[in-house]
Design an enzyme around this catalytic site. Structure first.
Site, PDB file in Angstrom:
ATOM      1  N   SER A 188       0.825  -1.215   0.000  1.00 53.54           N
ATOM      2  CA  SER A 188       0.000   0.000   0.000  1.00 53.54           C
ATOM      3  C   SER A 188       0.856   1.262   0.000  1.00 53.54           C
ATOM      4  O   SER A 188       0.593   2.203  -0.764  1.00 53.54           O
ATOM      5  CB  SER A 188      -0.959  -0.004   1.192  1.00 53.54           C
ATOM      6  N   HIS A 212      -1.872  -8.713   1.882  1.00 53.61           N
ATOM      7  CA  HIS A 212      -1.520  -7.466   2.575  1.00 53.61           C
ATOM      8  C   HIS A 212      -2.592  -7.169   3.618  1.00 53.61           C
ATOM      9  O   HIS A 212      -2.743  -7.913   4.582  1.00 53.61           O
ATOM     10  CB  HIS A 212      -1.361  -6.339   1.548  1.00 53.61           C
ATOM     11  N   HIS A 268       6.284 -12.299   8.537  1.00 53.18           N
ATOM     12  CA  HIS A 268       6.363 -10.931   8.020  1.00 53.18           C
ATOM     13  C   HIS A 268       7.489 -10.853   7.005  1.00 53.18           C
ATOM     14  O   HIS A 268       8.503 -11.552   7.132  1.00 53.18           O
ATOM     15  CB  HIS A 268       6.605  -9.938   9.169  1.00 53.18           C
ATOM     16  N   ARG A 312       3.737  -4.152  17.231  1.00 52.73           N
ATOM     17  CA  ARG A 312       2.321  -3.780  17.137  1.00 52.73           C
ATOM     18  C   ARG A 312       1.435  -4.878  17.726  1.00 52.73           C
ATOM     19  O   ARG A 312       0.369  -4.601  18.283  1.00 52.73           O
ATOM     20  CB  ARG A 312       1.947  -3.496  15.682  1.00 52.73           C
ATOM     21  N   ASP A 335      -1.590  -8.321  12.500  1.00 51.79           N
ATOM     22  CA  ASP A 335      -2.918  -8.840  12.192  1.00 51.79           C
ATOM     23  C   ASP A 335      -3.352  -9.961  13.130  1.00 51.79           C
ATOM     24  O   ASP A 335      -4.543 -10.268  13.220  1.00 51.79           O
ATOM     25  CB  ASP A 335      -2.958  -9.358  10.748  1.00 51.79           C
TER      26      ASP A 335
END
Length: 472
Positions: free
Chosen positions: A278, A308, A354, A363, A409
């Site tokens: 992105s 993604h 990742h 995160r 995620d």
């Protein structure tokens, strides 16, 4: 005020974390310098000329210095590991994760202003940091929050453009269509067509577009959610709320903890350097002098891909499939069997691995800390915790995964689900709203620094075969 001031040799730029202790301290000292100036654009007007000169110096003194070797694996493997893009707002390290203008996520949680009733950093504070490289004070964040609220006016034709689509269209399709409809009011396009703005000032109409876009995407995204999953009624923006709390409010969630979660969510999802799909798509399209609306719409279309941003919805759906088959109180052995079943069927365990990171995503860690504080007994959170113990050893045993650890995620869906936002198909839209902060900030700097049209060289397999033969 200069980010990485005094670093003149490109070899020192390449040394990254291992040799940066004193440099890192210098960065933080510069970031913490306060200013009474409440206007973000005025801050940029002071900083940009210095950074323009810095870029010219880097190019003139070190333009021919190599920063790495390109291998055939890189050409065939999605350009992974290839250094070839300038991205000022954040830097990702394989071992320690993302740093926003030099600050880690825990550091951002510590120094960025929070809401009066909360503890998590306000997204407006991070936006100020991304754009200026400096930590804002409370008054600056409040001023920016009010400015974004003032800009958050969405024309009726945007809603009509979304309504022209079936309500069953994917949320990202509706969201990207809404962003494209917003483009009608692009200040950059108007200025460029008039031809009365020097290219060194292209950043100014880009700034206007970027802040308008950031302000409005949460309104558009909220409408998509209300249209698809509620009665279609619009919940107006509340001028008294900050950006994250307002987003939660417009979606229809007004609990204090959900507002806190949305502040954290938007902040940690805002930027992840420039090589992801992105961010790179937004930069690539922007390099053609496409305005921020066109550039960000391209970024959203990349974010919508299963490899993604769509991964965050896949995680929750997979976790729920585990519960359906094994029940909420399954043992670790049952969980191991289900993980192996998933892998042996040719699928991946969503939320793990990742492209750059080689340790647990920070995160993920801050979301886990949020869950431990606010929802420690939630069955799905407890399942996520078990997966954290079970999945990495299995992926390590499999031997095909460079990073067996959870990414961002792996956790976000469970938190959203707990507070009532259960529609997993919508989760990527939340990601998209968050990513507007990072991509739009970098687009402003792209124009401020006069970065050129992106045009890498491509080759075919015949060229590679011939090159290999000639190099023997």
């Amino acid at each position: 005020m200069v980010y990485f001031r005094g670093v003149s040799a490109i070899s020192r730029l390449r040394s990254r974390v291992g040799k940066q202790s004193s440099l890192s301290n210098s960065v933080r000292w510069l970031q913490m310098q306060s200013s009474s100036e409440l206007d973000l654009k005025s801050q940029l007007q002071e900083i940009i000329p210095e950074q323009q000169d810095r870029l010219k110096k880097l190019r003139s003194e070190h333009g021919k210095v190599p920063v790495g070797n390109i291998t055939v694996d890189m050409v065939l493997g999605g350009m992974r590991g290839m250094t070839g893009l300038l991205w000022e707002t954040s830097l990702l390290d394989a071992e320690e994760g993302i740093r926003f203008r030099g600050l880690s996520i825990p550091e951002c949680q510590k120094v960025l202003p929070s809401a009066q009733s909360g503890e998590e950093p306000l997204p407006e504070g991070l936006l100020w940091l991304l754009l200026t490289g400096k930590v804002p004070n409370k008054e600056q964040v409040e001023a920016l929050s009010k400015e974004l609220a003032r800009r958050a006016v969405v024309p009726d034709y945007v809603y009509k453009a979304i309504n022209a689509l079936p309500s069953t269209a994917h949320p990202m399709t509706q969201f990207a269509s809404g962003v494209m409809a917003l483009q009608v009011q692009s200040e950059f396009q108007k200025a460029y067509e008039k031809g009365d703005v020097h290219k060194s000032k292209f950043w100014e109409p880009t700034f206007e577009d970027a802040l308008n876009l950031i302000a409005r995407v949460s309104v558009v995204a909220s409408y998509v959610y209300r249209r698809m999953y509620k009665d279609g009624s619009i919940i107006p923006l509340d001028d008294s709320l900050d950006y994250g709390a307002n987003f939660s409010h417009m979606l229809g969630f007004d609990s204090p903890q959900m507002k806190e979660l949305m502040r954290l969510y938007v902040t940690i999802h805002s930027d992840h350097e420039g090589g992801n799909v992105s961010a790179h798509a937004g930069h690539l399209v922007g390099s053609a002098l496409s305005d921020p609306y066109l550039s960000f719409a391209a970024a959203l279309n990349g974010l919508a891909g299963p490899l993604h941003g769509l991964a965050n919805q896949e995680v929750l759906l997979w976790i729920k499939s585990v519960v359906e088959e094994c029940g909420e109180n399954m043992s670790k052995e049952q969980l191991k069997d289900y993980v192996w079943k998933t892998l042996n069927s040719g699928k991946v365990v969503p939320g793990y691995g990742h492209g750059v990171l080689r340790k647990t995503d920070p995160r993920y860690v801050c979301q886990r800390e949020f869950a431990l504080k606010h929802l420690p007994d939630d069955p799905l959170f407890q399942l996520v915790s078990k997966l954290y113990e079970v999945v990495p050893p299995i992926l390590t045993e499999l031997g095909k995964v460079k990073n067996p650890w959870p990414n961002v995620d792996a956790h976000s869906g469970v938190l959203l689900n707990y507070y009532g936002l259960t529609e997993a198909r919508y989760y990527t839209v939340l990601f998209g709203v968050s990513r507007s902060l990072g991509i739009c900030s970098q687009l402003i700097w792209d124009r401020a620094l006069g970065l050129p049209l992106e045009r890498p060289k491509s080759v075919n397999m015949d060229w590679l075969d011939n090159f290999m033969r000639s190099s023997r």
